[in-house]
Write a protein that holds these residues in place. Structure first.
Motif, PDB file in Angstrom:
ATOM      1  N   ARG A  44       0.849  -1.197   0.000  1.00 20.67           N
ATOM      2  CA  ARG A  44       0.000   0.000   0.000  1.00 20.67           C
ATOM      3  C   ARG A  44       0.887   1.250   0.000  1.00 20.67           C
ATOM      4  NH1 ARG A  44      -3.413   1.005   4.454  1.00 20.67           N
ATOM      5  NH2 ARG A  44      -1.574   0.546   5.670  1.00 20.67           N
ATOM      6  N   GLU A  45       0.447   2.277  -0.707  1.00 21.74           N
ATOM      7  CA  GLU A  45       1.222   3.519  -0.764  1.00 21.74           C
ATOM      8  C   GLU A  45       1.440   4.098   0.629  1.00 21.74           C
ATOM      9  OE1 GLU A  45       1.048   7.940  -2.803  1.00 21.74           O
ATOM     10  OE2 GLU A  45       0.090   6.271  -3.841  1.00 21.74           O
ATOM     11  N   ASP A  46       0.455   4.004   1.501  1.00 21.78           N
ATOM     12  CA  ASP A  46       0.592   4.513   2.869  1.00 21.78           C
ATOM     13  C   ASP A  46       1.741   3.825   3.612  1.00 21.78           C
ATOM     14  OD1 ASP A  46      -1.480   6.290   2.514  1.00 21.78           O
ATOM     15  OD2 ASP A  46      -2.955   5.089   3.599  1.00 21.78           O
ATOM     16  N   ASP A  47       1.924   2.527   3.366  1.00 13.32           N
ATOM     17  CA  ASP A  47       3.026   1.805   4.007  1.00 13.32           C
ATOM     18  C   ASP A  47       4.380   2.353   3.546  1.00 13.32           C
ATOM     19  OD1 ASP A  47       1.241   0.179   5.377  1.00 13.32           O
ATOM     20  OD2 ASP A  47       1.300  -1.398   3.849  1.00 13.32           O
ATOM     21  N   ILE A  48       4.461   2.730   2.288  1.00 15.88           N
ATOM     22  CA  ILE A  48       5.704   3.313   1.762  1.00 15.88           C
ATOM     23  C   ILE A  48       5.927   4.696   2.353  1.00 15.88           C
ATOM     24  CG2 ILE A  48       6.825   4.194  -0.335  1.00 15.88           C
ATOM     25  CD1 ILE A  48       5.441   1.864  -1.829  1.00 15.88           C
ATOM     26  N   LEU A  49       4.886   5.517   2.385  1.00 19.27           N
ATOM     27  CA  LEU A  49       5.012   6.875   2.893  1.00 19.27           C
ATOM     28  C   LEU A  49       5.398   6.899   4.368  1.00 19.27           C
ATOM     29  CD1 LEU A  49       2.008   8.547   1.037  1.00 19.27           C
ATOM     30  CD2 LEU A  49       4.445   8.628   0.421  1.00 19.27           C
ATOM     31  N   GLU A  50       5.051   5.854   5.106  1.00 17.95           N
ATOM     32  CA  GLU A  50       5.433   5.759   6.523  1.00 17.95           C
ATOM     33  C   GLU A  50       6.930   5.507   6.709  1.00 17.95           C
ATOM     34  OE1 GLU A  50       2.951   2.826   8.348  1.00 17.95           O
ATOM     35  OE2 GLU A  50       1.151   4.059   8.160  1.00 17.95           O
ATOM     36  N   LEU A  51       7.652   5.246   5.632  1.00 16.04           N
ATOM     37  CA  LEU A  51       9.093   4.984   5.693  1.00 16.04           C
ATOM     38  C   LEU A  51       9.896   6.251   5.411  1.00 16.04           C
ATOM     39  CD1 LEU A  51       9.132   1.609   3.724  1.00 16.04           C
ATOM     40  CD2 LEU A  51       9.140   1.942   6.210  1.00 16.04           C
TER      41      LEU A  51
END
Length: 137
Positions: A44-51
């Motif tokens: 999910r894009e949100d999982d990437i943005l959390e990095l």
């Protein structure tokens, strides 16, 4: 990871690879069409943005330079993608650059010789050793 699904394993590899590409600094993630499809299929894009990823850009599209930001390139080893990446590197579009390849297949035949001396070969799922393009970084 006993009992883990193939998708959860892929998700972990992708997220861990992005997470460990730099030292936790804020960064831009640069993808190509193929690597975007790979990522979108399992993460999910949100999982990437959390990095600590501020946003995601496509290498084939026009993008502004951001010399204050690090960039993590997660790319397919295709000739036109390598040309785009080399243009970015020659223009020093970002402060530091971390390269991750979706595969190493025929990469040595496609990556220009000048890149071998400067940029390490990293493959998604392999042990990752990164090096910033900024020699002072």
């Amino acid at each position: 990871m006993a009992g883990a699904s193939a998708i959860s394993i892929q998700q972990k590899v992708i997220l861990d690879t992005i997470r460990h590409a730099d030292q936790g600094e804020w960064k831009v993630l640069i993808l190509d069409d193929g690597s975007q499809k790979l990522i979108n299929g399992v993460v999910r894009e949100d999982d990437i943005l959390e990095l600590n990823v501020t946003h995601i850009e496509l290498i084939e599209q026009r993008r502004p330079a951001n010399k204050e930001m690090d960039a993590v390139y997660l790319l397919s080893p295709l000739p036109h993608i390598i040309d785009c990446m080399m243009a970015d590197l020659e223009r020093q579009r970002y402060r530091r650059t971390f390269l991750i390849w979706t595969s190493g297949w025929s990469l040595s035949f496609q990556l220009p010789n000048r890149a071998f001396a400067t940029y390490p070969l990293m493959n998604l799922g392999n042990s990752i050793a990164t090096r910033p393009t900024d020699p002072t970084g």
